[in-house]
Design an enzyme around this catalytic site. Structure first.
Site, mmCIF file in Angstrom:
data_model
loop_
_atom_site.group_PDB
_atom_site.id
_atom_site.type_symbol
_atom_site.label_atom_id
_atom_site.label_comp_id
_atom_site.label_asym_id
_atom_site.label_seq_id
_atom_site.Cartn_x
_atom_site.Cartn_y
_atom_site.Cartn_z
ATOM 1 N N HIS A 167 0.820 -1.219 0.000
ATOM 2 C CA HIS A 167 0.000 0.000 0.000
ATOM 3 C C HIS A 167 0.852 1.268 0.000
ATOM 4 O O HIS A 167 0.421 2.318 -0.481
ATOM 5 C CB HIS A 167 -0.936 -0.001 1.205
ATOM 6 C CG HIS A 167 -2.187 0.787 1.008
ATOM 7 N ND1 HIS A 167 -2.210 2.049 0.426
ATOM 8 C CD2 HIS A 167 -3.483 0.507 1.305
ATOM 9 C CE1 HIS A 167 -3.453 2.498 0.396
ATOM 10 N NE2 HIS A 167 -4.241 1.582 0.910
ATOM 11 N N ASP A 396 -10.273 -3.362 -20.035
ATOM 12 C CA ASP A 396 -10.394 -4.337 -21.131
ATOM 13 C C ASP A 396 -9.035 -4.588 -21.768
ATOM 14 O O ASP A 396 -8.462 -3.716 -22.413
ATOM 15 C CB ASP A 396 -11.389 -3.801 -22.168
ATOM 16 C CG ASP A 396 -11.636 -4.769 -23.306
ATOM 17 O OD1 ASP A 396 -11.025 -5.863 -23.319
ATOM 18 O OD2 ASP A 396 -12.429 -4.428 -24.201
#
Length: 457
Positions: A167, A396
């Protein structure tokens, strides 16, 4: 069964990135000892193993390399000084790379991408571990890779991309930007000019009182380690979706209860509804046998993106961490009562109004954030991972929209949910939960009953 096919390292194209280091701001340092963030993206894309290995994997490697040219910190290391007088940094040097593993799985793809309760342990076959921490005596640092990737083929069914990141290198906005960029290059090619490239200038984050040093002094004695997977989780994983119409009904109920209610956003009503349903389902009368003090405080912890809220504001493509937090508070009796949903919405909305959306208060007391968060460890805290603005379903790679996204990080929390835009419903939201099966069954009943009442109102 899941079988390893290949392990490799992917670096930016040779000669395209100069050696570079980035300091950690106080927004980054606060995450130094947090568990890795783990995400899975499942794609329904039936293909054969030869096509996968000979066509898709070489293209994925090439597009990842081109992406790392722009997202170079993800190929580098977190340098954690052994000399506590120094501070950690993110460093990239020529030759640094991202570990990538390729797997094949014979498991049931369609079961994994469902919304119904599924064995939470089953998903860990598709997520990589960050490599072990290395102690570099010469540089007097511990070196930690900040990103690991895995691609898994389900022959004739689909593909899964798994990511694990530390993180401290970046928040959800940054990592989602990386994923979407990689997907775009893989689909469209890498021979065009790109807009919205990541922005790394830390100098725009003002820290006149040295909050970074305050945080570091609180954390430097804590051993740096990578937690292993939380297995066995002894949980099931389920997905709940609220479409735009259902969210509007929740908003209308809140506005009818509190005329003039401010911040009746999709996030507020969705989070309030899940929070109240979950708490009600786990108290006497549901499947839970633990009794809680009616006056015990319940907390709702959520992240607040500070980029546009800072003065001066940071660009939306700033890469790193730039989040504060909000903490809604309500008594247990109020949250589990008849008006629990309304009281929860009010508590969350008030926190957004008084802290998140007030630029003067946004960073007020930021030097105390670490101790404030630590003080919650023994409290009843419901946390949210992600936000209503997170949109990974449109990432995508040339295989169509993501079929299903799962956030495994919430398995490491006692009491948490994931939240993102819905795949199938414009304006809808998707909630992910992992709970022991009996608790999930109880939650499902309360959730469905509440929505039925909502529809009949």
């Amino acid at each position: 069964m899941t079988t390893l096919l290949e392990s490799c390292q992917i670096a930016p194209p040779p000669g395209t990135v100069a050696d570079r280091s980035l300091p950690l701001t106080f927004f980054d340092i606060i995450w130094l000892h947090f568990h890795p963030i783990r995400r899975l993206l499942f794609y329904k894309f039936p293909c054969s193993k030869p096509y996968f290995l000979e066509s898709l994997i070489p293209k994925l490697k090439e597009s990842l390399s081109l992406t790392l040219k722009h997202y170079f910190p993800l190929a580098g290391h977190l340098l954690y000084p052994l000399d506590a007088q120094k501070k950690p940094i993110i460093r990239y040097v020529a030759g640094d790379s991202v570990p990538l593993t390729i797997f094949e799985s014979t498991n049931d793809f369609d079961n994994l991408v469902g919304d119904h309760p599924r064995d939470a342990d089953a998903f860990y076959d598709y997520i990589p571990q960050l490599p072990p921490i290395i102690t570099d005596i010469e540089s007097n640092h511990k070196l930690l890779k900040v990103l690991a990737l895995q691609v898994t083929l389900f022959p004739g069914q689909g593909i899964c991309i798994g990511l694990a990141n530390h993180h401290a290198v970046g928040d959800a906005n940054s990592i989602v930007g990386f994923i979407r960029f990689w997907a775009s290059i893989n689909k469209l090619g890498g021979n065009e000019e790109y807009s919205n490239l990541p922005f790394f200038d830390r100098s725009l984050i003002k820290d006149p009182i040295g909050i970074d040093s305050i945080y570091w002094n609180q954390m430097k004695e804590i051993p740096l380690k990578l937690p292993s997977f939380p297995l066995p989780t002894k949980r099931v994983r389920s997905t709940y979706v609220l479409n735009e119409s259902e969210i509007k009904k929740l908003k209308d109920l809140v506005l009818a209860k509190f005329p003039g209610f401010v911040h009746a956003s999709s996030f507020v009503v969705t989070a309030a509804y899940v929070w109240s349903c979950l708490t009600k389902s786990q108290t006497p009368g549901g499947q839970e046998t633990i009794k809680y003090n009616d006056d015990e405080m319940e907390f709702f912890l959520f992240a607040v993106d500070c980029r546009a809220r800072l003065d001066p504001p940071l660009p939306g493509n700033y890469f790193g961490n730039c989040v504060s937090y909000g903490l809604g508070k309500i008594r247990h009796q109020e949250l589990t009562g008849t008006d629990g949903f309304f009281m929860a919405a009010q508590a969350i909305a008030e926190e957004i109004k008084n802290r998140a959306n007030d630029k003067e208060k946004l960073l007020e007391g930021a030097e105390n954030w670490v101790t404030e968060i630590w003080s919650l460890k023994q409290k009843r805290v419901f946390a949210v991972s992600g936000s209503a603005r997170v949109d990974l379903y449109s990432a995508d790679f040339g295989w169509g929209k993501v079929r299903k996204m799962e956030t495994l990080s919430i398995d490491g929390e006692d009491y948490a949910m994931s939240l993102c835009k819905s795949r199938d419903y414009e304006g809808g939201l998707e909630i992910g939960l992992t709970l022991p099966k009996l608790k999930m069954d109880a939650f499902a009943v309360v959730f469905a009953h509440g929505m039925e009442l909502c529809h009949n109102t």
